[in-house]
Design a protein around this motif. Structure first.
Motif, mmCIF file in Angstrom:
data_model
loop_
_atom_site.group_PDB
_atom_site.id
_atom_site.type_symbol
_atom_site.label_atom_id
_atom_site.label_comp_id
_atom_site.label_asym_id
_atom_site.label_seq_id
_atom_site.Cartn_x
_atom_site.Cartn_y
_atom_site.Cartn_z
ATOM 1 N N VAL A 1 -2.006 12.254 3.778
ATOM 2 C CA VAL A 1 -2.769 13.489 3.925
ATOM 3 C C VAL A 1 -1.917 14.594 4.532
ATOM 4 C CG1 VAL A 1 -4.742 14.547 5.072
ATOM 5 C CG2 VAL A 1 -4.935 12.251 4.122
ATOM 6 N N GLN A 2 -1.072 14.244 5.524
ATOM 7 C CA GLN A 2 -0.226 15.224 6.193
ATOM 8 C C GLN A 2 1.223 14.762 6.173
ATOM 9 O OE1 GLN A 2 -2.160 15.295 10.033
ATOM 10 N NE2 GLN A 2 -3.285 17.138 9.490
ATOM 11 N N PRO A 3 1.852 14.814 5.010
ATOM 12 C CA PRO A 3 3.226 14.328 4.903
ATOM 13 C C PRO A 3 4.211 15.094 5.768
ATOM 14 C CG PRO A 3 2.603 15.562 2.942
ATOM 15 C CD PRO A 3 1.351 15.370 3.742
ATOM 16 N N ALA A 4 3.940 16.352 6.003
ATOM 17 C CA ALA A 4 4.873 17.138 6.805
ATOM 18 C C ALA A 4 4.924 16.624 8.232
ATOM 19 C CB ALA A 4 4.464 18.611 6.787
ATOM 20 N N ALA A 5 3.740 16.346 8.815
ATOM 21 C CA ALA A 5 3.695 15.849 10.182
ATOM 22 C C ALA A 5 4.296 14.459 10.273
ATOM 23 C CB ALA A 5 2.250 15.837 10.676
ATOM 24 N N ALA A 6 4.038 13.615 9.251
ATOM 25 C CA ALA A 6 4.554 12.250 9.279
ATOM 26 C C ALA A 6 6.063 12.230 9.183
ATOM 27 C CB ALA A 6 3.945 11.446 8.129
ATOM 28 N N ALA A 7 6.650 13.153 8.421
ATOM 29 C CA ALA A 7 8.098 13.162 8.240
ATOM 30 C C ALA A 7 8.830 13.906 9.342
ATOM 31 C CB ALA A 7 8.454 13.792 6.899
ATOM 32 N N GLY A 8 8.086 14.657 10.139
ATOM 33 C CA GLY A 8 8.730 15.397 11.217
ATOM 34 C C GLY A 8 9.365 16.680 10.725
ATOM 35 N N ALA A 9 9.023 17.120 9.501
ATOM 36 C CA ALA A 9 9.582 18.347 8.942
ATOM 37 C C ALA A 9 8.602 18.907 7.946
ATOM 38 C CB ALA A 9 10.925 18.069 8.259
ATOM 39 N N VAL A 10 8.772 20.195 7.606
ATOM 40 C CA VAL A 10 7.891 20.829 6.647
ATOM 41 C C VAL A 10 8.211 20.312 5.264
ATOM 42 C CG1 VAL A 10 7.182 23.025 5.644
ATOM 43 C CG2 VAL A 10 7.706 22.886 8.093
ATOM 44 N N GLY A 11 7.164 19.927 4.502
ATOM 45 C CA GLY A 11 7.395 19.406 3.159
ATOM 46 C C GLY A 11 6.107 19.420 2.377
ATOM 47 N N THR A 12 6.157 18.833 1.210
ATOM 48 C CA THR A 12 4.995 18.771 0.347
ATOM 49 C C THR A 12 4.600 17.326 0.130
ATOM 50 O OG1 THR A 12 6.417 18.760 -1.606
ATOM 51 C CG2 THR A 12 5.653 20.903 -0.836
ATOM 52 N N MET A 13 3.446 17.129 -0.469
ATOM 53 C CA MET A 13 2.962 15.784 -0.749
ATOM 54 C C MET A 13 3.925 15.087 -1.707
ATOM 55 S SD MET A 13 -0.668 14.553 -2.433
ATOM 56 C CE MET A 13 -1.619 15.158 -1.049
ATOM 57 N N PRO A 14 4.237 13.773 -1.451
ATOM 58 C CA PRO A 14 5.132 13.044 -2.349
ATOM 59 C C PRO A 14 4.652 13.148 -3.790
ATOM 60 C CG PRO A 14 4.649 11.751 -0.381
ATOM 61 C CD PRO A 14 3.780 12.958 -0.336
ATOM 62 N N ALA A 15 5.622 13.166 -4.716
ATOM 63 C CA ALA A 15 5.284 13.361 -6.129
ATOM 64 C C ALA A 15 4.325 12.301 -6.628
ATOM 65 C CB ALA A 15 6.567 13.361 -6.963
ATOM 66 N N LEU B 1 0.833 -1.208 0.000
ATOM 67 C CA LEU B 1 0.000 0.000 0.000
ATOM 68 C C LEU B 1 0.864 1.253 0.000
ATOM 69 C CD1 LEU B 1 -2.764 1.329 0.188
ATOM 70 C CD2 LEU B 1 -2.660 1.073 2.674
ATOM 71 N N ALA B 2 1.992 1.208 0.713
ATOM 72 C CA ALA B 2 2.897 2.364 0.737
ATOM 73 C C ALA B 2 3.413 2.680 -0.660
ATOM 74 C CB ALA B 2 4.055 2.086 1.694
ATOM 75 N N ARG B 3 3.745 1.618 -1.422
ATOM 76 C CA ARG B 3 4.205 1.843 -2.796
ATOM 77 C C ARG B 3 3.101 2.476 -3.638
ATOM 78 N NH1 ARG B 3 5.857 -3.444 -2.338
ATOM 79 N NH2 ARG B 3 4.390 -4.080 -3.980
ATOM 80 N N ASP B 4 1.855 1.987 -3.452
ATOM 81 C CA ASP B 4 0.737 2.522 -4.236
ATOM 82 C C ASP B 4 0.473 3.988 -3.904
ATOM 83 O OD1 ASP B 4 0.458 0.043 -5.358
ATOM 84 O OD2 ASP B 4 -1.170 -0.599 -4.033
ATOM 85 N N LEU B 5 0.615 4.356 -2.621
ATOM 86 C CA LEU B 5 0.333 5.730 -2.195
ATOM 87 C C LEU B 5 1.515 6.660 -2.380
ATOM 88 C CD1 LEU B 5 -1.636 5.054 1.137
ATOM 89 C CD2 LEU B 5 -2.563 5.492 -1.144
ATOM 90 N N GLY B 6 2.696 6.082 -2.672
ATOM 91 C CA GLY B 6 3.882 6.908 -2.821
ATOM 92 C C GLY B 6 4.423 7.418 -1.503
ATOM 93 N N VAL B 7 4.233 6.639 -0.431
ATOM 94 C CA VAL B 7 4.680 7.034 0.908
ATOM 95 C C VAL B 7 5.969 6.292 1.251
ATOM 96 C CG1 VAL B 7 4.114 7.041 3.368
ATOM 97 C CG2 VAL B 7 2.324 7.508 1.668
ATOM 98 N N ASN B 8 6.973 7.028 1.690
ATOM 99 C CA ASN B 8 8.232 6.439 2.118
ATOM 100 C C ASN B 8 8.074 5.942 3.554
ATOM 101 O OD1 ASN B 8 10.828 5.720 2.778
ATOM 102 N ND2 ASN B 8 11.755 7.666 2.173
ATOM 103 N N LEU B 9 8.201 4.642 3.768
ATOM 104 C CA LEU B 9 8.000 4.069 5.095
ATOM 105 C C LEU B 9 8.982 4.624 6.121
ATOM 106 C CD1 LEU B 9 7.269 0.320 4.265
ATOM 107 C CD2 LEU B 9 5.692 1.982 5.234
ATOM 108 N N GLU B 10 10.150 5.047 5.678
ATOM 109 C CA GLU B 10 11.143 5.557 6.613
ATOM 110 C C GLU B 10 10.719 6.874 7.241
ATOM 111 O OE1 GLU B 10 14.794 5.739 4.493
ATOM 112 O OE2 GLU B 10 15.194 3.594 4.652
ATOM 113 N N THR B 11 9.704 7.531 6.654
ATOM 114 C CA THR B 11 9.231 8.802 7.200
ATOM 115 C C THR B 11 7.984 8.637 8.056
ATOM 116 O OG1 THR B 11 7.789 9.292 5.298
ATOM 117 C CG2 THR B 11 10.110 9.955 5.127
#
Length: 456
Positions: free
Chosen positions: A202-216, A172-182
């Motif tokens: 939905v909130q990539p910045a909070a998940a990564a612990g830093a300000v960012g944008t939605m994965p490409a 599912l992470a691959r399908d959503l484009g989410v890096n599990l390490e974040t």
């Protein structure tokens, strides 16, 4: 000495598998039977152990690629015949050579096992995002280990440690484009769940612990008007099986609507029965038992048409298939020898089956050898349907939703709990009379459980 490990035959007639994740990288030192990769067959996600002890030389296939049986997937630098061991990437002294013997582990191949006992299973090294060489093999140098210093409130994760997650979650992470390490896991012991992935999307910045944008990849998916997914693995097998079944076996479907209030009352009473205090007896458990009892009175529904041999195979046992909707698609694992189980044993078997299906750990062995199946479409709010036979089986029973419905009861109209059963069968093997009697027997047991005393 260079050893090339080719994709083994995983059994059940499977000819290809998809590389789901690598847990090693070129230059890593591995031990015998160490879990090095997850491969997804058309039936299950299988953990691939290393057949050698040595140093990973090359990964011939990247993740996401479908590989056929016999194709090279990884090479190892192992000890030569004289006993010289390969030099690990970190320059430390090589381990002493150990005599090897073969022992079957997965169907089709067996890794060597050190004399004196099976080695203990070690933690999975590497990361799913570890560098992988392209399809045309090229030499890859192991990247240096980098130690990241984190604040005290943040746990330190070593370079060789991978995020904890299950194969379906990684898919599912691959399908959503989410890096599990974040992603920070909220499950037991930090296990990453599907909800964690959706929150990270939905909130990539909070998940990564830093300000960012939605994965490409995720941004592209939300803006695209359509998407395309390769047809492979479970979906490919399911499609082929359904086409074969629908256009080979002449299907007939019969329906029976019954008042199951007495069975629902029975289930309520079992909750306070000390003998069933630790068991979750559901309507599916009772239907499974009713099917086994009805088969003994109507054995033709538990058969198979062997076209090659020109024979009808009568099964004198019941391997009861339970259709399960999973993140990978439809699976029909079966409960072996269900005919010999009571309600408690069936409840436990159903719980194990469900747990394995949700976790993506259903084994190929549990998916083969079924003789008759049940599908519970009622959990989706559906009343009835025309289920397609599982290939090689003569019958499949669909359970609809249980609804409080106005019903004639003792000469009056009352609200009763009503269920519709749908039975599809192969008309080559099951006549209309035989199918009708089987369905009526199941219905009789559910409408009045005490009638079992007249059937056994």
């Amino acid at each position: 000495m260079l050893k090339v490990f080719k994709l083994p035959d995983l059994g059940e007639g499977l000819t290809e598998s998809e590389i789901v994740a690598w847990y090693v990288s070129p230059g890593d030192t591995v031990t015998l039977n160490q879990h090095i990769a997850d491969v997804e067959t058309a039936k299950a996600v299988v953990e691939l152990p290393s057949p050698f002890s040595g140093v990973v030389s090359e990964l011939h296939q990247p993740t996401g690629v479908v590989v056929h049986v016999g194709e090279p997937i990884v090479s190892f630098d192992v000890a030569d015949a004289a006993g010289a061991s390969p030099a690990p990437a970190d320059g430390s002294a090589p381990a002493a050579a150990t005599p090897e013997v073969r022992e079957a582990n997965l169907v089709g191949y067996g890794p060597a096992v050190e004399r004196g006992g099976r080695p203990a299973r070690r933690a999975r090294p590497g990361s799913p995002a570890a560098p992988v060489v392209a399809a045309a093999p090229v030499a890859v140098t192991a990247p240096p280990v980098v130690v990241v210093v984190a604040p005290e409130s943040t746990p330190v994760v070593s370079a060789g440690e991978r995020p904890r997650s299950t194969p379906p979650v990684r898919a599912l992470a691959r399908d959503l484009g989410v890096n599990l390490e974040t992603v920070t896991g909220t499950g037991p012991d930090g296990l990453i769940t599907r909800d964690d992935l959706r929150a990270a999307q939905v909130q990539p910045a909070a998940a990564a612990g830093a300000v960012g944008t939605m994965p490409a990849a995720a941004a592209a998916a939300t803006s695209a008007r359509e998407s395309r997914t390769p047809i492979k693995s479970l979906r490919k097998l399911t499609a082929a099986a359904m086409v074969q079944s629908a256009f080979t076996a002449p299907h007939v479907t019969e329906f029976l609507t019954i008042d199951v209030t007495p069975t629902m009352d029975l289930l309520e009473s079992l909750k306070t029965n000390r003998a069933f205090a630790d068991q979750r007896i559901s309507i599916l458990t009772v239907v499974a038992k009713a099917v086994c009892i009805a088969i003994a009175r109507n054995p033709s529904v538990n058969t198979r048409w062997d076209d090659a041999a020109g024979e009808i195979v009568q099964f004198n046992y019941v391997n009861l298939g339970i259709a399960a909707a999973t993140p990978r698609g439809l699976l029909v694992p079966n409960i072996k020898d269900a005919h010999g189980m009571g309600l408690s044993a069936l409840a436990g078997a159903l719980a194990d089956l469900t747990t394995a299906a949700r976790a993506g750990t259903t084994t190929p062995a549990s998916l083969g050898g079924g003789t008759i199946s049940i599908t519970n479409i009622g959990v989706f709010g559906i009343d009835a349907g025309t289920p397609i036979l599982n290939p090689g089986e003569a019958s499949i029973l669909a359970m609809g939703a249980i609804r409080r419905t106005p019903w004639e009861y003792r000469g009056e109209v009352a609200l009763r709990q009503v269920l519709t059963l749908s039975l599809s069968f192969d008309h080559r093997l099951v006549d209309g009379e035989q199918g009708s009697k089987f369905l009526a027997d199941v219905g009789t047991i559910l409408a009045n459980p005490a009638m079992v005393l007249t059937m056994v």
